[in-house]
Design an enzyme around this catalytic site. Structure first.
Site, PDB file in Angstrom:
ATOM      1  N   ASP A 141       0.822  -1.221   0.000  1.00 39.04           N
ATOM      2  CA  ASP A 141       0.000   0.000   0.000  1.00 39.04           C
ATOM      3  C   ASP A 141       0.852   1.265   0.000  1.00 39.04           C
ATOM      4  OD1 ASP A 141      -2.288  -1.682   0.258  1.00 39.04           O
ATOM      5  OD2 ASP A 141      -1.809  -1.882   2.369  1.00 39.04           O
ATOM      6  N   GLU A 142       1.982   1.227  -0.676  1.00 42.96           N
ATOM      7  CA  GLU A 142       2.862   2.405  -0.745  1.00 42.96           C
ATOM      8  C   GLU A 142       2.405   3.409  -1.800  1.00 42.96           C
ATOM      9  OE1 GLU A 142       4.024  -0.695  -1.078  1.00 42.96           O
ATOM     10  OE2 GLU A 142       5.428  -1.104   0.548  1.00 42.96           O
ATOM     11  N   GLY A 174       0.346   1.821  -7.405  1.00 42.82           N
ATOM     12  CA  GLY A 174      -0.601   1.946  -8.521  1.00 42.82           C
ATOM     13  C   GLY A 174      -0.508   3.304  -9.173  1.00 42.82           C
ATOM     14  N   LYS A 175      -0.458   4.335  -8.352  1.00 46.05           N
ATOM     15  CA  LYS A 175      -0.386   5.709  -8.869  1.00 46.05           C
ATOM     16  C   LYS A 175       0.930   5.920  -9.640  1.00 46.05           C
ATOM     17  CE  LYS A 175      -0.065  10.324  -8.816  1.00 46.05           C
ATOM     18  NZ  LYS A 175       0.104  11.243  -7.721  1.00 46.05           N
ATOM     19  N   ASN A 208      -5.438 -10.356  -3.626  1.00 46.44           N
ATOM     20  CA  ASN A 208      -5.192  -9.773  -2.290  1.00 46.44           C
ATOM     21  C   ASN A 208      -4.707  -8.324  -2.465  1.00 46.44           C
ATOM     22  OD1 ASN A 208      -2.855 -10.752  -3.496  1.00 46.44           O
ATOM     23  ND2 ASN A 208      -1.931 -11.513  -1.623  1.00 46.44           N
ATOM     24  N   GLY A 225      -4.640  -4.526  -4.305  1.00 49.17           N
ATOM     25  CA  GLY A 225      -5.670  -3.601  -4.799  1.00 49.17           C
ATOM     26  C   GLY A 225      -5.017  -2.274  -5.090  1.00 49.17           C
ATOM     27  N   THR A 251      -5.704   1.572  -6.067  1.00 43.51           N
ATOM     28  CA  THR A 251      -6.740   2.595  -6.215  1.00 43.51           C
ATOM     29  C   THR A 251      -6.178   3.685  -7.112  1.00 43.51           C
ATOM     30  OG1 THR A 251      -7.377   2.092  -3.974  1.00 43.51           O
ATOM     31  CG2 THR A 251      -8.324   4.085  -4.913  1.00 43.51           C
ATOM     32  N   THR A 311      -6.183 -11.666   3.704  1.00 44.07           N
ATOM     33  CA  THR A 311      -7.299 -10.990   3.032  1.00 44.07           C
ATOM     34  C   THR A 311      -8.461 -11.965   2.798  1.00 44.07           C
ATOM     35  OG1 THR A 311      -6.306 -11.497   0.894  1.00 44.07           O
ATOM     36  CG2 THR A 311      -5.780  -9.340   1.848  1.00 44.07           C
ATOM     37  N   GLN A 320       1.835  -6.084  -3.157  1.00 41.22           N
ATOM     38  CA  GLN A 320       2.217  -6.099  -1.737  1.00 41.22           C
ATOM     39  C   GLN A 320       3.540  -5.335  -1.563  1.00 41.22           C
ATOM     40  OE1 GLN A 320       1.292  -9.594  -2.979  1.00 41.22           O
ATOM     41  NE2 GLN A 320      -0.732  -8.765  -2.664  1.00 41.22           N
ATOM     42  N   THR A 370      -8.733  -3.781  -0.676  1.00 43.17           N
ATOM     43  CA  THR A 370      -9.320  -5.096  -0.935  1.00 43.17           C
ATOM     44  C   THR A 370     -10.359  -5.451   0.121  1.00 43.17           C
ATOM     45  OG1 THR A 370      -7.326  -5.816  -2.043  1.00 43.17           O
ATOM     46  CG2 THR A 370      -8.735  -7.555  -1.208  1.00 43.17           C
TER      47      THR A 370
END
Ligand code: IMP
Length: 428
Positions: free
Chosen positions: A13-14, A17-18, A38, A40, A42, A130, A224, A300
């Site tokens: 979650d660092e 994706g962006k 597991n 996700g 955003t 998850t 992850q 997630t």
């Protein structure tokens, strides 16, 4: 430079994706190599929020080919739903645009049931998974009783193997107090999934090899983060795959000498979901503040993420484990408005100072962070268009990170939109 691996340097979650989305403008292929749904990502594009679990975020760029490598575990139901939802939004998801390895393993209904039943049984010593069946699917892959996606396209052999495998799974499910499953129901559904996915299934290693020979740019997107790695993470509070850059090779079939650069993504503070050690965790209002301001809820599962100060010892270890030579710093805007900031620059451990992470879980719980305190800033960073215009306190925060990590920062993300990105150095 034509092949780049992007890796999370903390517990996931660092904001990968962006960053991948921003870099995708310049690449031809975006490739996933491990994990499953597991993960996700955003993404906010034109103020609309999209969450992707399996398909690489490159799908939003019309020129990019997205690949799901053999190291990924695929829940076909989730993948098909993701394809259909994108199509409804008018996004092209043809077999030319999305390629899936025929060797990727399939998450079966019993994997999800086993994941949930085991966590319930473990109760207080649970991992905090998850619940998507990731661990049980990888177990079967290594135990040589899993199903590659290509097996869903051969009805007769699939049926015979499924009957045998399910017998053992039902025995386990009953032991764990869960309802057994009926092979006919799984069979019918999964043959349908196989028919749907067949046009997308290809030899990914060969496609990547040929693309590389033609001089195409490849971006390997890790899911992850480093410390959720099955070998080098905070075992057993980890995921069931190798999340490190080295696995970009095994998880896609590209040789190690073909990788040109590894970029590490560092969130300006630290978060983790699920159980396990977290030396800089803030269990007070400050942790609550970071969670609310940073929107730190799992994409997630929706679970609140645990939040804490930036831990540079952890990130420096990630640099070693992954051969990271370039960094991207994310969510710096979340820290605006705080009077004082802390950064962990070492650990106290049994009267000594440590500058690397402990290798046993027991010691991980014993260490205490050594902090450096810095002044905060008030300005809204999402409105700032260049590094030079950042408040001096933010510049000091960034300089301390670069100096400690001895690695240059290329990009700084200052908000969720594509445009909230300061480019310090060019990668391509
Ligand atoms: P699993 O991957 O579902 O087996 O979960 C194992 C551990 O990894 C749990 O602590 C999860 O919360 C964590 N985890 C799995 N995927 C992610 C992710 O994408 N971001 C952050 N944590 C994750």
């Amino acid at each position: 430079m034509s092949s780049l691996v992007v890796i999370g340097t903390q517990w996931g979650d660092e904001g990968k994706g962006k960053i991948v989305d921003v870099l995708t403008e310049k690449v031809d292929y975006v490739i996933r190599f491990q994990g499953g749904n597991n993960a996700g990502h955003t993404l906010v594009i034109n103020q609309k929020k999209y969450i992707l679990h399996l398909i690489p975020s490159g799908i939003f760029h019309s020129h990019t080919v997205c690949i799901i490598g053999n190291g990924v575990v695929v829940d076909p139901e989730v993948l098909i739903e993701e394809i259909e939802n994108l199509k409804k939004e008018g996004i092209e998801v043809t077999p030319e645009k999305l390629i899936i390895s025929e060797k990727a393993h399939t998450i079966m209904p019993y994997h999800k049931k086993l994941d949930l039943a085991r966590e319930a049984k473990l109760n207080r010593s649970r991992i905090g998974t998850t619940g998507r069946g990731i661990g049980p699917c990888y177990e079967d892959k290594i135990g040589r009783r899993g199903f590659r996606l290509s097996e869903l396209t051969s009805p007769e052999t699939f049926k015979e193997k499924l009957k045998v495998v399910l017998e053992e799974k039902n025995y386990l499910l009953k032991y764990l107090g869960s309802e057994p499953l009926v092979w006919e129901e799984i069979y019918e559904k999964y043959i349908e999934y196989g028919n749907y996915l067949k046009p997308y299934l290809r030899d990914v290693s060969l496609i990547i090899w040929e693309a590389k020979k033609k001089g195409k740019r490849l971006l390997f997107e890790g899911a992850q983060g480093t410390f959720l790695d099955i070998d080098h993470g905070t075992y057993p509070y980890v995921t069931s795959s190798n999340t490190l850059a080295g696995n970009a090779c095994c998880g896609t079939g590209i040789g190690p000498c073909e990788i040109d650069l590894v970029m590490g993504i560092v969130k300006a503070y630290t978060t983790r979901v699920g159980e396990g050690p977290f030396p800089t965790e803030l269990k007070d209002e400050m942790g609550e503040y970071l969670r609310e301001k940073g929107g730190e809820y799992g994409s997630t599962t929706g679970r609140p993420r645990r939040c804490g100060w930036l831990d540079l010892v952890l990130v420096k270890t990630a640099i070693r484990l992954n051969s990271i030579k370039a960094l991207a710093l994310t969510k710096l805007d979340v820290l605006s408005g705080l009077e004082k900031l802390k950064i962990c620059i070492g650990y106290q451990w049994e009267g000594k100072e440590l500058y690397t992470i402990p290798s046993t879980l027991g010691d991980f719980y014993k260490i205490k962070p050594i902090y450096k305190e810095l002044s905060g800033w008030k300005e809204d960073l999402s409105q700032i268009s260049s590094f030079e215009k950042l408040p001096s306190e933010a510049k000091l925060y960034i300089e301390l990170i670069e100096e400690y990590l001895e690695t240059p920062i290329y990009l700084i993300s200052t908000g969720p939109e594509r445009k909230n990105c300061l480019i310090l150095r060019n990668l391509f």
